[in-house]
Motif scaffolding. Structure first.
Motif, PDB file in Angstrom:
ATOM      1  N   ARG A 135       0.837  -1.209   0.000  1.00 25.21           N
ATOM      2  CA  ARG A 135       0.000   0.000   0.000  1.00 25.21           C
ATOM      3  C   ARG A 135       0.869   1.256   0.000  1.00 25.21           C
ATOM      4  O   ARG A 135       0.544   2.254  -0.663  1.00 25.21           O
ATOM      5  N   THR A 136       2.000   1.204   0.714  1.00 24.90           N
ATOM      6  CA  THR A 136       2.880   2.367   0.831  1.00 24.90           C
ATOM      7  C   THR A 136       3.576   2.682  -0.483  1.00 24.90           C
ATOM      8  O   THR A 136       3.647   3.850  -0.893  1.00 24.90           O
ATOM      9  N   ILE A 137       4.103   1.662  -1.171  1.00 26.04           N
ATOM     10  CA  ILE A 137       4.859   1.935  -2.395  1.00 26.04           C
ATOM     11  C   ILE A 137       3.943   2.366  -3.543  1.00 26.04           C
ATOM     12  O   ILE A 137       4.432   2.839  -4.569  1.00 26.04           O
ATOM     13  N   ARG A 138       2.622   2.208  -3.368  1.00 28.54           N
ATOM     14  CA  ARG A 138       1.688   2.714  -4.378  1.00 28.54           C
ATOM     15  C   ARG A 138       1.256   4.143  -4.086  1.00 28.54           C
ATOM     16  O   ARG A 138       0.604   4.780  -4.908  1.00 28.54           O
ATOM     17  N   HIS A 139       1.586   4.634  -2.888  1.00 28.90           N
ATOM     18  CA  HIS A 139       1.189   5.997  -2.517  1.00 28.90           C
ATOM     19  C   HIS A 139       1.948   7.002  -3.375  1.00 28.90           C
ATOM     20  O   HIS A 139       3.090   6.770  -3.789  1.00 28.90           O
ATOM     21  N   GLU A 140       1.325   8.135  -3.624  1.00 24.90           N
ATOM     22  CA  GLU A 140       1.911   9.122  -4.526  1.00 24.90           C
ATOM     23  C   GLU A 140       3.272   9.636  -4.051  1.00 24.90           C
ATOM     24  O   GLU A 140       4.101  10.069  -4.874  1.00 24.90           O
ATOM     25  N   LEU A 141       3.549   9.581  -2.752  1.00 30.40           N
ATOM     26  CA  LEU A 141       4.835  10.058  -2.248  1.00 30.40           C
ATOM     27  C   LEU A 141       5.965   9.057  -2.489  1.00 30.40           C
ATOM     28  O   LEU A 141       7.136   9.425  -2.480  1.00 30.40           O
ATOM     29  N   PHE A 142       5.607   7.791  -2.681  1.00 28.96           N
ATOM     30  CA  PHE A 142       6.626   6.757  -2.801  1.00 28.96           C
ATOM     31  C   PHE A 142       6.603   6.023  -4.139  1.00 28.96           C
ATOM     32  O   PHE A 142       7.570   5.324  -4.463  1.00 28.96           O
ATOM     33  N   ALA A 143       5.535   6.138  -4.889  1.00 30.86           N
ATOM     34  CA  ALA A 143       5.435   5.418  -6.155  1.00 30.86           C
ATOM     35  C   ALA A 143       6.473   5.941  -7.135  1.00 30.86           C
ATOM     36  O   ALA A 143       6.703   7.157  -7.234  1.00 30.86           O
ATOM     37  N   PRO A 144       7.144   5.051  -7.863  1.00 30.93           N
ATOM     38  CA  PRO A 144       8.116   5.511  -8.864  1.00 30.93           C
ATOM     39  C   PRO A 144       7.414   6.301  -9.951  1.00 30.93           C
ATOM     40  O   PRO A 144       6.245   6.029 -10.279  1.00 30.93           O
TER      41      PRO A 144
END
Length: 522
Positions: A135-144
């Motif tokens: 869920r975190t890596i899909r967040h706009e702050l962490f997503a590539p």
């Protein structure tokens, strides 16, 4: 032909190829479906194939497609009929995140023991981590970023690093962000742990964001790694997301549980029933001490007041007795429920039209103080069930599905336990409910506490997870009552103690999703 091309293209997008007879069959089936609904049907069919069948090849034969279509058709019929369900904690479906396929897959193992091997303890922590991580890596702050043509167009601000990246680096590293679990391997010394390793942390200069940070909770830690220690400068909760965003990624999987094969959030018929029934209401009470004459008198006033407009549902949370009675505790509780059944029977309109759900409290009879707690034994509730037909003695926690809404009920003195085990207590103690709600939603778990504080059956930890985020979370606590809305289309409610807090309770209106404070005056 255009429809068959669309079908083949959709399957290819999911890494699957249809055999010619499969595509012909599916084209014939979907030719009777409204054009607007074809994409939804295709997603459900592909999801059924991926979740329920171990594929030895990416080439899909006709038999697999026929079985998937039949399952989805059965799910559609269930969606139209299933208006209300109380879901046992031990029957919540288990889904495990598959890193390679980036999907949740159903765990089909049926033999789950209450006391399994030690490997199961490690597994449920890994499952908790993966739920938060994906869920975190899909967040706009962490997503590539997507396609970037110029450095100024770079959209992601941060990049998560695993613990092994810190431990394996010999160069001087700048500021890093790590997602890990706060743990205390050695007394008095905190560590940050993820599936790749463990690193000691220095929290002496850490700035804490909103939330209650306890041991065994997952955090985002920003800091610098020097001299074999991670010096944390800021500590925050992992980002959360609305349930609609979750379902956009994972489709119509029924994470919540119940008799339906698919999630009911998108059921147009159920949503229409929900909106049309403007008078539907849930009456929520906690700490209902049935052994006190004063409480029973107030319940008589409550039932008399609602007799002319019967609520859809009464939710009673324990404890159901004011104090332990030792060896006579169960006998006393049985007598109390017999008295309550006699009282409710005096109001035929409630017996015919209302449902009653009873959730046990920490001091009610049960096999040890471990979550989830089974329902109260039938030897105590037999007369109640025979006299009041729409009575449900549920587990703690339990889940309630009403039309398209998902409701979680949890009876636990959570505020006290969370604050007592915090590694840092917030300064604004008047906003404790806000900190608590943010914590449990970001952790996707009802009780993110150390096991010595709040034991959980390892194989049934999934029953306490709240992912996707439900519509209503009832956190029945002896702490003062509150209503805490969130930005995620979820409301958290604590009705407070009915017996100690001047006979106050909450009323929830599903059609408008509003919560009212109520009280029985002297």
């Amino acid at each position: 032909m255009a429809a068959r091309g669309r079908i083949v293209k959709t399957f290819k997008f999911h890494g699957l190829s249809l055999q010619s007879e499969s595509s012909r069959f599916l084209g014939d089936v979907l030719s009777t479906v409204n054009v607007k609904d074809i994409d939804e049907w295709l997603d459900r069919i592909i999801e059924s194939i991926q979740n329920n069948i171990v594929l030895s090849s990416t080439s899909i034969g006709k038999d697999l497609v026929v079985n998937a279509v039949e399952e989805c058709s059965e799910g559609s019929e269930e969606k139209s009929d299933n208006v209300f369900a109380v879901i046992d904690a031990f029957e919540v479906p288990r889904y495990e995140y598959n890193v390679d396929r980036k999907k949740y897959l159903r765990d089909t193992i049926n033999d789950f023991h209450l006391h399994p091997t030690a490997s199961c303890k490690a597994k449920f922590y890994q499952d908790r981590y993966m739920t938060i991580y994906q869920r975190t890596i899909r967040h706009e702050l962490f997503a590539p970023p997507s396609v970037v043509t110029h450095p100024s167009q770079k959209t992601n601000k941060y990049e998560l690093k695993p613990v092994e990246y810190l431990l394996g680096s010999t160069a001087i590293l700048g500021k890093l962000i790590v997602l890990g679990m706060v743990t205390q391997i050695k007394e008095g010394k905190y560590y940050l742990e993820d599936p790749t390793g463990v690193v000691p942390v220095d929290l002496s200069k850490a700035k804490y964001h909103t939330g209650l940070f306890t041991e065994n909770s997952f955090v985002l830690a920003e800091g610098v790694y020097e001299d074999g220690e991670f010096h944390v400068e800021a500590l925050g909760c992992p980002p959360s997301e609305p349930s609609q965003v979750t379902r956009n990624y994972f489709g119509n999987i029924n994470f919540f549980g119940g008799p339906s094969a698919v999630a009911l959030k998108t059921s147009t018929k159920l949503r229409t029933i929900e909106e049309d029934n403007q008078e539907a209401m849930f009456v929520i009470l906690s700490d209902v001490w049935l052994d006190l004459p004063k409480v029973m008198a107030k319940l008589r006033v409550l039932f008399n007041g609602y007799a002319s407009v019967p609520p859809t549902l009464f939710i009673f949370c324990g404890n159901f007795i004011s104090k332990p009675f030792g060896s006579k505790h169960s006998w006393k509780l049985r007598e109390c429920f017999n008295d309550l059944s006699d009282l409710i029977s005096e109001f035929p309109s409630l017996v015919e039209s209302s449902r009653f759900v009873f959730v046990p409290g920490p001091q009610d009879p049960g096999p040890g103080n471990i979550l989830p707690r089974p329902a109260l034994p039938s030897c105590l509730t037999q007369r109640m069930k025979s006299k009041i037909p729409f009575t449900f003695f549920a587990t703690n926690p339990c889940r309630i599905q009403y039309c398209s809404q998902e409701i979680v009920v949890f009876r636990e003195d959570l505020v006290n336990k969370m604050c007592r085990t915090c590694i840092h207590l917030p300064k604004d103690l008047e906003n404790i409910p806000s900190h608590l709600v943010k914590t449990i939603i970001s952790q996707a778990h009802l009780a993110p506490l150390p096991h010595h504080v709040r034991p959980v059956y390892w194989n049934y930890d999934n029953a306490l997870r709240i992912y996707p985020v439900p519509d209503l979370i009832i956190l029945a606590d002896k702490y003062h009552s509150y209503v805490q809305p969130t930005s995620l289309d979820c409301t958290c409610v604590n009705p407070g103690s009915f017996s100690k807090n001047e006979y106050s309770f909450k009323v929830y209106w599903p059609a408008s999703r509003e919560v009212e404070d109520s009280k029985i005056q002297d």
